[in-house]
Design a protein around this motif. Structure first.
Motif, short mmCIF file in Angstrom:
data_model
loop_
_atom_site.label_atom_id
_atom_site.label_comp_id
_atom_site.label_asym_id
_atom_site.label_seq_id
_atom_site.Cartn_x
_atom_site.Cartn_y
_atom_site.Cartn_z
N UNK A 36 0.80 -1.22 0.00
CA UNK A 36 0.00 0.00 0.00
C UNK A 36 0.84 1.27 0.00
N UNK A 37 1.96 1.26 0.69
CA UNK A 37 2.78 2.47 0.78
C UNK A 37 3.27 2.94 -0.60
N UNK A 38 3.88 2.09 -1.43
CA UNK A 38 4.28 2.56 -2.76
C UNK A 38 3.08 2.93 -3.64
N UNK A 39 1.99 2.22 -3.46
CA UNK A 39 0.79 2.52 -4.23
C UNK A 39 0.24 3.89 -3.86
N UNK A 40 0.23 4.20 -2.58
CA UNK A 40 -0.27 5.51 -2.13
C UNK A 40 0.64 6.63 -2.62
N UNK A 41 1.95 6.43 -2.55
CA UNK A 41 2.90 7.44 -3.03
C UNK A 41 2.72 7.67 -4.53
N UNK A 42 2.59 6.58 -5.29
CA UNK A 42 2.40 6.71 -6.74
C UNK A 42 1.09 7.42 -7.05
N UNK A 43 0.05 7.11 -6.31
CA UNK A 43 -1.25 7.75 -6.51
C UNK A 43 -1.18 9.25 -6.20
N UNK A 44 -0.49 9.60 -5.14
CA UNK A 44 -0.32 11.03 -4.79
C UNK A 44 0.43 11.78 -5.88
N UNK A 45 1.47 11.20 -6.41
CA UNK A 45 2.25 11.83 -7.49
C UNK A 45 1.38 12.00 -8.73
N UNK A 46 0.62 10.98 -9.05
CA UNK A 46 -0.27 11.05 -10.21
C UNK A 46 -1.33 12.14 -10.04
N UNK A 47 -1.93 12.22 -8.87
CA UNK A 47 -2.93 13.25 -8.61
C UNK A 47 -2.33 14.66 -8.67
N UNK A 48 -1.13 14.82 -8.14
CA UNK A 48 -0.46 16.13 -8.19
C UNK A 48 -0.17 16.53 -9.63
N UNK A 49 0.29 15.60 -10.43
CA UNK A 49 0.58 15.89 -11.84
C UNK A 49 -0.71 16.26 -12.59
N UNK A 50 -1.77 15.53 -12.33
CA UNK A 50 -3.06 15.85 -12.97
C UNK A 50 -3.55 17.23 -12.54
N UNK A 51 -3.39 17.55 -11.26
CA UNK A 51 -3.81 18.85 -10.75
C UNK A 51 -3.05 19.98 -11.42
N UNK A 52 -1.75 19.84 -11.57
CA UNK A 52 -0.96 20.87 -12.25
C UNK A 52 -1.38 21.04 -13.70
N UNK A 53 -1.67 19.94 -14.36
CA UNK A 53 -2.12 20.01 -15.75
C UNK A 53 -3.43 20.76 -15.86
#
Length: 150
Positions: free
Chosen positions: A8-25
């Motif tokens: 779960x920890x790597x999955x949560x980190x990857x999800x957070x990075x993906x959400x941040x990138x989408x937000x910036x876009x």
């Protein structure tokens, strides 16, 4: 249970990075103004040395000390989406101003729309037509000139 936490920890980190990138876009797309064919259009008001104002073809005012007029021009707000994506002829524009003899901004009769043209490249057409949210600023610069320039 420990295995689940490790996964779960790597999955949560990857999800957070993906959400941040989408937000910036999304933020960059929402704030972008689509004047599509003037390279670095937001920079046309940087290092301004000369402004020229026209009513039709009549150059009624030129300044090589543009600070006051530049503040007014920078206060003009335009819509972020084009009013029209047609490349209409700018010769029917009632008003225009030029910046350093490199860019021309064409404005219609009632100050409700504008187009920008890069005069350094004759192969480029003027930008799409954009709505002006603050037409009073242009009215002051072009119509109420006697009061404004005194």
């Amino acid at each position: 249970m420990k295995k689940v936490k490790k996964i779960n920890k790597p999955l949560i980190v990857a999800l957070c990075i993906l959400l941040a990138a989408c937000g910036l876009f999304v933020i960059s797309e929402v704030t972008a103004v689509r004047i599509d064919d003037v390279e670095n259009y937001e920079d046309i008001f940087e290092n301004v040395e000369k402004l020229q104002f026209y009513r039709g073809d009549d150059n009624f005012f030129t300044t090589i000390a543009p600070a006051k007029k530049l503040r007014s021009l920078k206060a003009v707000k335009i819509s972020s989406e084009p009013v029209s994506e047609e490349r209409a002829d700018v010769s029917d524009s009632a008003y225009k101003f030029t910046v350093n003899e490199k860019y021309a901004v064409y404005i219609n009769e009632d100050f409700s729309e504008l187009r920008i043209n890069d005069m350094t490249d004759e192969s480029k057409q003027p930008s799409y037509s954009y709505g002006v949210k603050t037409p009073g600023i242009f009215r002051k610069l072009f119509v109420d000139t006697k009061k404004y320039y005194e």
